[in-house]
Design a protein around this motif. Structure first.
Motif, PDB file in Angstrom:
ATOM      1  N   GLN A   1       0.812  -1.211   0.000  1.00  0.00           N
ATOM      2  CA  GLN A   1       0.000   0.000   0.000  1.00  0.00           C
ATOM      3  C   GLN A   1       0.856   1.278   0.000  1.00  0.00           C
ATOM      4  O   GLN A   1       0.374   2.354   0.318  1.00  0.00           O
ATOM      5  CB  GLN A   1      -0.942  -0.021   1.202  1.00  0.00           C
ATOM      6  CG  GLN A   1      -1.962  -1.145   1.096  1.00  0.00           C
ATOM      7  CD  GLN A   1      -2.835  -1.247   2.319  1.00  0.00           C
ATOM      8  OE1 GLN A   1      -2.341  -1.355   3.435  1.00  0.00           O
ATOM      9  NE2 GLN A   1      -4.137  -1.213   2.099  1.00  0.00           N
TER      10      GLN A   1
ATOM     11  N   GLN B   1      -0.476   4.159  -2.279  1.00  0.00           N
ATOM     12  CA  GLN B   1      -1.624   4.836  -1.673  1.00  0.00           C
ATOM     13  C   GLN B   1      -1.163   5.726  -0.517  1.00  0.00           C
ATOM     14  O   GLN B   1      -1.659   6.834  -0.338  1.00  0.00           O
ATOM     15  CB  GLN B   1      -2.644   3.816  -1.187  1.00  0.00           C
ATOM     16  CG  GLN B   1      -3.918   4.452  -0.671  1.00  0.00           C
ATOM     17  CD  GLN B   1      -4.987   3.436  -0.322  1.00  0.00           C
ATOM     18  OE1 GLN B   1      -4.874   2.256  -0.650  1.00  0.00           O
ATOM     19  NE2 GLN B   1      -6.034   3.900   0.336  1.00  0.00           N
ATOM     20  N   ALA B   2      -0.189   5.260   0.270  1.00  0.00           N
ATOM     21  CA  ALA B   2       0.325   6.047   1.388  1.00  0.00           C
ATOM     22  C   ALA B   2       0.979   7.330   0.897  1.00  0.00           C
ATOM     23  O   ALA B   2       0.805   8.395   1.506  1.00  0.00           O
ATOM     24  CB  ALA B   2       1.317   5.227   2.208  1.00  0.00           C
TER      25      ALA B   2
ATOM     26  N   VAL C   1      -1.724   9.745   0.006  1.00  0.00           N
ATOM     27  CA  VAL C   1      -2.340  10.296   1.211  1.00  0.00           C
ATOM     28  C   VAL C   1      -1.424  11.334   1.852  1.00  0.00           C
ATOM     29  O   VAL C   1      -1.880  12.392   2.297  1.00  0.00           O
ATOM     30  CB  VAL C   1      -2.714   9.162   2.193  1.00  0.00           C
ATOM     31  CG1 VAL C   1      -3.040   9.706   3.566  1.00  0.00           C
ATOM     32  CG2 VAL C   1      -3.887   8.370   1.648  1.00  0.00           C
TER      33      VAL C   1
ATOM     34  N   CYS D   1      -4.864   5.406   4.344  1.00  0.00           N
ATOM     35  CA  CYS D   1      -4.035   4.742   3.331  1.00  0.00           C
ATOM     36  C   CYS D   1      -3.882   3.254   3.594  1.00  0.00           C
ATOM     37  O   CYS D   1      -3.376   2.531   2.746  1.00  0.00           O
ATOM     38  CB  CYS D   1      -2.668   5.406   3.218  1.00  0.00           C
ATOM     39  SG  CYS D   1      -1.595   5.107   4.626  1.00  0.00           S
TER      40      CYS D   1
END
Length: 163
Positions: A87, A90-91, A94, A153
């Motif tokens: 992830q 996505q982090a 974010v 996230c």
């Protein structure tokens, strides 16, 4: 005593007079102090904090790292969110969204897969201790407001994989 040592000692005195809970982690040429926010910490555990999952932070530490010349202080939060490698993208998105929403603290995903917050302060003249305490408190406040976004996230399945 050098001006760097005087600024650091002034900061410690300000923390004492303001009833902050802190630990001096390193003295000398480039001192480091950790300031605790949240529940009262157990002595000697400020370096051991790790946040995983979607629960509120049980304890937040803001580290003040003074430059050797005493002209700058780098503030860094304790780890805020452990992000599974799957992830990471996505982090990063974010963190970028959080950085766009507020201007004080910059969030990034470090090499250990934790989201952390940073702030740099250039010290000028008198009142440096007041500025340092204000920045540490501001970091805690911004992190408190931003944590739900940062936690977004990781999904619940990812949080269970990390634990």
């Amino acid at each position: 005593m050098s001006s760097a040592e005087k600024r650091f000692q002034s900061f410690i005195l300000k923390l004492d007079n303001s009833d902050y809970v802190y630990d001096v982690l390193r003295m000398g040429k480039s001192p480091i102090v950790s300031i605790a926010f949240g529940e009262k910490p157990r002595s000697g555990h400020s370096e051991k904090f790790e946040h995983v999952g979607t629960k509120p932070l049980p304890q937040l530490y803001v580290y003040a790292i003074f430059s050797s010349d005493g002209e700058e202080v780098h503030f860094q939060s304790s780890p805020l969110v452990k992000v599974p490698q799957s992830q990471s993208a996505q982090a990063l998105a974010v963190c970028n969204a959080a950085n766009n929403q507020q201007r004080w603290i910059k969030f990034n995903l470090n090499s250990s897969d934790y989201i952390v917050g940073h702030y740099d302060l250039l010290l000028q003249g008198h009142g440096a201790s007041d500025a340092c305490v204000t920045i540490a408190q501001r970091m805690a406040d911004v992190i408190d407001e931003t944590l739900p976004l940062l936690l977004s996230c990781i999904d619940q399945q990812g949080a269970e994989e990390v634990a």
